[in-house]
Design a protein around this motif. Structure first.
Motif, PDB file in Angstrom:
ATOM      1  N   ALA A  54       5.597   4.885   5.171  1.00  0.00           N
ATOM      2  CA  ALA A  54       6.063   4.578   6.523  1.00  0.00           C
ATOM      3  C   ALA A  54       7.481   4.016   6.495  1.00  0.00           C
ATOM      4  O   ALA A  54       8.330   4.400   7.302  1.00  0.00           O
TER       5      ALA A  54
ATOM      6  N   THR B 193       0.835  -1.200   0.000  1.00  0.00           N
ATOM      7  CA  THR B 193       0.000   0.000   0.000  1.00  0.00           C
ATOM      8  C   THR B 193       0.869   1.248   0.000  1.00  0.00           C
ATOM      9  O   THR B 193       2.056   1.204   0.323  1.00  0.00           O
ATOM     10  N   ARG B 194       0.251   2.366  -0.329  1.00  0.00           N
ATOM     11  CA  ARG B 194       0.946   3.659  -0.307  1.00  0.00           C
ATOM     12  C   ARG B 194       1.409   3.983   1.114  1.00  0.00           C
ATOM     13  O   ARG B 194       2.520   4.460   1.319  1.00  0.00           O
ATOM     14  N   ASP B 195       0.565   3.726   2.103  1.00  0.00           N
ATOM     15  CA  ASP B 195       0.923   4.000   3.494  1.00  0.00           C
ATOM     16  C   ASP B 195       2.123   3.164   3.939  1.00  0.00           C
ATOM     17  O   ASP B 195       2.994   3.654   4.653  1.00  0.00           O
ATOM     18  N   ASP B 196       2.171   1.893   3.521  1.00  0.00           N
ATOM     19  CA  ASP B 196       3.323   1.042   3.838  1.00  0.00           C
ATOM     20  C   ASP B 196       4.600   1.628   3.252  1.00  0.00           C
ATOM     21  O   ASP B 196       5.646   1.668   3.895  1.00  0.00           O
TER      22      ASP B 196
END
Length: 98
Positions: free
Chosen positions: A37, A31-34
Motif C-alpha cells: 500500500a 505486514t506485506r499489505d502495509d
C-alpha cells in the motif's frame, strides 16, 4: 537486559535487488499489505514502486530498464513528444476523439 525478536517486511526490487531500506528514509513494514500500500503510492514527483502482473516488484529507480517494466504495468508509453501518449487498443474512445 531483555532482547525481543522483531519480524518486519522489507521490499526488494526484482529487477535490481534494491531494498526499501536502502535510502535515508528506508522503511520496514509490519505486514506485506502495509508495504504494498505504501510503496505503490506516488508521493509528489517520486514514482511509486510497481507490482507487475507476474507478481514482480519493481522499484522507483528512474532508469530505462525500470521505466520499461513500469510501462508494461501502467499500459501507456510516451512517444516522441514530451506530452504525447499512445494508448493501448483496449482504451475506450473519447467523444471528442473517436
Amino acid at each position: 537486559m531483555a532482547l525481543i525478536p522483531i519480524t518486519c517486511i522489507v521490499a526488494v526490487c526484482d529487477l535490481c535487488g534494491r531494498r526499501s531500506t536502502d535510502t535515508e528514509d528506508g522503511v520496514h513494514y509490519a505486514t506485506r499489505d502495509d508495504a504494498l500500500a505504501d510503496l505503490a503510492t506516488a508521493y509528489g514527483d517520486t514514482p511509486a514502486w510497481t507490482v507487475a502482473a507476474d507478481g514482480r516488484l519493481i522499484c522507483d529507480r528512474r532508469d530505462q530498464t525500470h521505466h520499461e517494466q513500469r510501462i508494461r504495468v501502467h499500459g501507456w508509453h510516451p512517444t516522441g513528444g514530451a506530452m504525447s501518449v499512445t494508448f493501448t487498443p483496449d482504451t475506450p474512445s473519447h467523444r471528442a476523439h473517436p
